[in-house]
Design a protein around this motif. Structure first.
Motif, PDB file in Angstrom:
ATOM      1  N   ASP A   1     -13.536  40.947 -26.670  1.00  0.00           N
ATOM      2  CA  ASP A   1     -12.668  40.248 -27.620  1.00  0.00           C
ATOM      3  C   ASP A   1     -13.452  39.616 -28.768  1.00  0.00           C
ATOM      4  O   ASP A   1     -12.894  39.353 -29.834  1.00  0.00           O
ATOM      5  CB  ASP A   1     -11.875  39.144 -26.905  1.00  0.00           C
ATOM      6  CG  ASP A   1     -10.829  39.715 -25.953  1.00  0.00           C
ATOM      7  OD1 ASP A   1     -10.615  40.940 -25.990  1.00  0.00           O
ATOM      8  OD2 ASP A   1     -10.258  38.943 -25.177  1.00  0.00           O
ATOM      9  N   ASP A   2     -14.736  39.355 -28.543  1.00  0.00           N
ATOM     10  CA  ASP A   2     -15.543  38.653 -29.541  1.00  0.00           C
ATOM     11  C   ASP A   2     -16.294  39.589 -30.478  1.00  0.00           C
ATOM     12  O   ASP A   2     -16.918  39.114 -31.430  1.00  0.00           O
ATOM     13  CB  ASP A   2     -16.565  37.741 -28.852  1.00  0.00           C
ATOM     14  CG  ASP A   2     -15.904  36.646 -28.036  1.00  0.00           C
ATOM     15  OD1 ASP A   2     -14.848  36.149 -28.471  1.00  0.00           O
ATOM     16  OD2 ASP A   2     -16.429  36.299 -26.967  1.00  0.00           O
ATOM     17  N   THR A   3     -16.253  40.890 -30.217  1.00  0.00           N
ATOM     18  CA  THR A   3     -17.087  41.802 -31.017  1.00  0.00           C
ATOM     19  C   THR A   3     -16.356  43.017 -31.571  1.00  0.00           C
ATOM     20  O   THR A   3     -16.770  43.568 -32.583  1.00  0.00           O
ATOM     21  CB  THR A   3     -18.275  42.305 -30.175  1.00  0.00           C
ATOM     22  OG1 THR A   3     -17.780  42.966 -28.996  1.00  0.00           O
ATOM     23  CG2 THR A   3     -19.173  41.141 -29.748  1.00  0.00           C
ATOM     24  N   GLN A   4     -15.287  43.458 -30.915  1.00  0.00           N
ATOM     25  CA  GLN A   4     -14.724  44.773 -31.231  1.00  0.00           C
ATOM     26  C   GLN A   4     -13.705  44.719 -32.369  1.00  0.00           C
ATOM     27  O   GLN A   4     -12.797  43.886 -32.382  1.00  0.00           O
ATOM     28  CB  GLN A   4     -14.058  45.368 -30.002  1.00  0.00           C
ATOM     29  CG  GLN A   4     -13.772  46.859 -30.105  1.00  0.00           C
ATOM     30  CD  GLN A   4     -15.037  47.687 -30.125  1.00  0.00           C
ATOM     31  OE1 GLN A   4     -15.776  47.750 -29.158  1.00  0.00           O
ATOM     32  NE2 GLN A   4     -15.311  48.326 -31.251  1.00  0.00           N
ATOM     33  N   VAL A   5     -13.892  45.623 -33.333  1.00  0.00           N
ATOM     34  CA  VAL A   5     -12.951  45.819 -34.437  1.00  0.00           C
ATOM     35  C   VAL A   5     -12.627  47.303 -34.527  1.00  0.00           C
ATOM     36  O   VAL A   5     -13.539  48.148 -34.506  1.00  0.00           O
ATOM     37  CB  VAL A   5     -13.537  45.337 -35.785  1.00  0.00           C
ATOM     38  CG1 VAL A   5     -12.629  45.731 -36.940  1.00  0.00           C
ATOM     39  CG2 VAL A   5     -13.749  43.828 -35.761  1.00  0.00           C
TER      40      VAL A   5
ATOM     41  N   ASN B   1      -6.421  50.455 -45.058  1.00  0.00           N
ATOM     42  CA  ASN B   1      -7.269  49.264 -44.926  1.00  0.00           C
ATOM     43  C   ASN B   1      -6.864  48.359 -43.759  1.00  0.00           C
ATOM     44  O   ASN B   1      -7.272  47.204 -43.701  1.00  0.00           O
ATOM     45  CB  ASN B   1      -7.271  48.437 -46.220  1.00  0.00           C
ATOM     46  CG  ASN B   1      -7.907  49.197 -47.373  1.00  0.00           C
ATOM     47  OD1 ASN B   1      -8.768  50.053 -47.159  1.00  0.00           O
ATOM     48  ND2 ASN B   1      -7.476  48.892 -48.587  1.00  0.00           N
ATOM     49  N   GLY B   2      -6.072  48.882 -42.821  1.00  0.00           N
ATOM     50  CA  GLY B   2      -5.679  48.080 -41.664  1.00  0.00           C
ATOM     51  C   GLY B   2      -6.755  48.050 -40.602  1.00  0.00           C
ATOM     52  O   GLY B   2      -7.437  49.050 -40.353  1.00  0.00           O
ATOM     53  N   VAL B   3      -6.939  46.901 -39.970  1.00  0.00           N
ATOM     54  CA  VAL B   3      -7.902  46.760 -38.874  1.00  0.00           C
ATOM     55  C   VAL B   3      -7.245  45.990 -37.739  1.00  0.00           C
ATOM     56  O   VAL B   3      -6.357  45.162 -37.965  1.00  0.00           O
ATOM     57  CB  VAL B   3      -9.190  46.035 -39.319  1.00  0.00           C
ATOM     58  CG1 VAL B   3      -9.957  46.853 -40.344  1.00  0.00           C
ATOM     59  CG2 VAL B   3      -8.885  44.634 -39.837  1.00  0.00           C
ATOM     60  N   ILE B   4      -7.678  46.279 -36.524  1.00  0.00           N
ATOM     61  CA  ILE B   4      -7.247  45.552 -35.329  1.00  0.00           C
ATOM     62  C   ILE B   4      -8.472  44.877 -34.743  1.00  0.00           C
ATOM     63  O   ILE B   4      -9.509  45.513 -34.556  1.00  0.00           O
ATOM     64  CB  ILE B   4      -6.593  46.503 -34.314  1.00  0.00           C
ATOM     65  CG1 ILE B   4      -5.269  47.043 -34.868  1.00  0.00           C
ATOM     66  CG2 ILE B   4      -6.363  45.790 -32.977  1.00  0.00           C
ATOM     67  CD1 ILE B   4      -4.583  48.047 -33.968  1.00  0.00           C
TER      68      ILE B   4
ATOM     69  N   ILE C   1      -5.586  42.441 -41.525  1.00  0.00           N
ATOM     70  CA  ILE C   1      -5.406  42.359 -40.075  1.00  0.00           C
ATOM     71  C   ILE C   1      -3.999  42.859 -39.734  1.00  0.00           C
ATOM     72  O   ILE C   1      -3.001  42.258 -40.144  1.00  0.00           O
ATOM     73  CB  ILE C   1      -5.584  40.922 -39.560  1.00  0.00           C
ATOM     74  CG1 ILE C   1      -6.922  40.332 -40.023  1.00  0.00           C
ATOM     75  CG2 ILE C   1      -5.473  40.882 -38.046  1.00  0.00           C
ATOM     76  CD1 ILE C   1      -8.129  41.044 -39.498  1.00  0.00           C
ATOM     77  N   VAL C   2      -3.915  43.966 -38.993  1.00  0.00           N
ATOM     78  CA  VAL C   2      -2.616  44.522 -38.611  1.00  0.00           C
ATOM     79  C   VAL C   2      -2.344  44.354 -37.118  1.00  0.00           C
ATOM     80  O   VAL C   2      -1.250  44.686 -36.652  1.00  0.00           O
ATOM     81  CB  VAL C   2      -2.520  46.014 -38.991  1.00  0.00           C
ATOM     82  CG1 VAL C   2      -2.608  46.188 -40.500  1.00  0.00           C
ATOM     83  CG2 VAL C   2      -3.593  46.832 -38.275  1.00  0.00           C
TER      84      VAL C   2
END
Length: 421
Positions: A206-210, A145-148, A195-196
């Protein structure tokens, strides 16, 4: 006499002209105008070259060079597809991905994002995203469940590494439901995430990417273990990406979309080319105006030297010799202007980035913001060919400007001039 007669006479006239007040001023103004035009043109072309290089090396280190995306059904057995794509001599690396649009929520804050599921190891071969991490570690994306996320998302949601957020995703079976009972407004699927890591690249990315782990993204979106939505390519020549992805796509035995960076960010490159063309035309016209000041200088010189021209003609000087003398005299302005302008242009171009930073520091202003553009500095790249083209253009215009006054000098009639004397 070691030098041709026309060159000898031209040099004598150049030296004598420097002692004339108004003639000297007109001559100096044309020389300075040519120098300024040459200098500015070299600097502008160097800045445009710098932006092109920044586009190719900075922006495209994150933005995919090219992608093949499945049309009707997922790409199956993606490791074999990746291996086959990498056999193309122009493909440096390839990596699978799954992407979708969604929302990220933290308390009452909500942000629209593009969620991209990637293979942690292979993604580093096609993207430099790991170099832009400002918090956390790219390898932590393998955690459950980690996201950057981008720095813009983190700022919008007021989150940091270790915080829990909620992802709102479209239902996994939404595209598979074809019957009339399909809901017109399906309930989004929710998924808790941690959030990792946070990256900061600049611009809208920077404003859209996950980023999320490929396996987890496949589970959420209903893909099997060996299925992906598409494959990202890194190519050896970014400007040949449209042709390379076309060659790669033709090797597939099923339908795929062929995407490349010129579709998503090609407008930046086109804008650079447009600005380059417009500035080149404008500055060439500036050089042309300065060059044609030579016409005034030479016409004044011809009027002053009528008696000399008449004497030379009576002594047997050919019209070509007289014409070459005045053309050389005018060309000296262009040569001196090109020498001064190119020297200053090269010097400024090589130090343009530092000069602009110094101006920003002294005036406390920021000309380029990384939040708007993909760089926060003015890049520069001096190319020898640009200098050569600029100098040759200025010299040709200077030479053209000397033709008419020099031709007028050959039309002086010795009998009329010496008779009046």
């Amino acid at each position: 006499m070691l030098k041709p007669l026309s060159v000898f006479i031209g040099l004598r006239y150049v030296r004598s002209r420097h002692s004339k007040g108004f003639s000297s001023f007109i001559s100096a103004s044309s020389t300075i105008g040519i120098a300024i035009g040459v200098m500015v043109l070299i600097v502008v072309l160097s800045a445009m070259n710098g932006f092109e290089r920044a586009l190719a090396t900075h922006l495209l280190s994150i933005v995919p060079h090219a992608e093949v995306v499945a049309v009707n059904s997922p790409i199956t057995q993606w490791p074999k597809s990746v291996a086959r794509i990498q056999q193309n001599p122009h493909v440096i690396a390839a990596a699978p991905f799954v992407k979708t649009q969604g929302m990220m929520q933290k308390s009452a804050a909500l942000k629209g994002v593009e969620i991209r599921g990637v293979d942690v190891m292979l993604e580093q071969q096609v993207s430099a995203i790991s170099r832009y991490m400002i918090a956390g570690n790219w390898q932590d994306l393998t955690l459950d469940n980690g996201v950057i996320i981008g720095a813009g998302i983190a700022r919008k949601l007021s989150v940091q590494v270790g915080d829990k957020v909620q992802l709102l995703l479209p239902p996994a079976n939404l595209n598979k439901q074809k019957d009339s009972e399909t809901q017109q407004f399906p309930v989004p699927m929710t998924q808790q995430a941690i959030i990792v890591g946070v990256f900061k690249f600049g611009g809208t990315i920077d404003d859209t990417q996950v980023f999320i782990n490929l396996v987890k993204a496949g589970e959420l979106l209903g893909y099997q273990a060996d299925e992906v939505q598409g494959i990202r390519l890194k190519v050896d020549d970014v400007f040949a990406a449209p042709q390379i992805v076309r060659d790669v796509a033709f090797d597939f035995d099923f339908y795929v979309y062929m995407l490349d960076w010129t579709r998503s960010h090609g407008h930046l490159f086109n804008d650079i080319q447009l600005v380059r063309l417009v500035m080149f035309i404008v500055l060439v016209l500036v050089i042309a105006v300065a060059s044609f000041n030579i016409v005034s200088t030479l016409i004044m010189a011809v009027n002053e030297k009528k008696s000399d021209i008449a004497i030379l003609k009576t002594m047997g000087a050919k019209p070509s010799t007289i014409m070459a003398s005045f053309m050389f005299q005018g060309l000296m302005n262009g040569m001196v202007g090109c020498l001064l302008g190119s020297s200053l242009g090269i010097l400024i171009s090589l130090n343009l980035t530092d000069i602009i930073r110094g101006v920003e520091a002294s005036l406390s202003v920021e000309f380029l913001s990384a939040d708007v553009y993909f760089i926060d500095f003015l890049p520069t790249l001096l190319r020898q060919q640009d200098v050569i083209n600029t100098v040759v253009t200025a010299l040709v215009m200077s030479l053209l400007a000397t033709i008419y006054p020099a031709w007028r000098a050959t039309k002086v009639e010795p009998a009329q001039v010496l008779g009046q004397a």
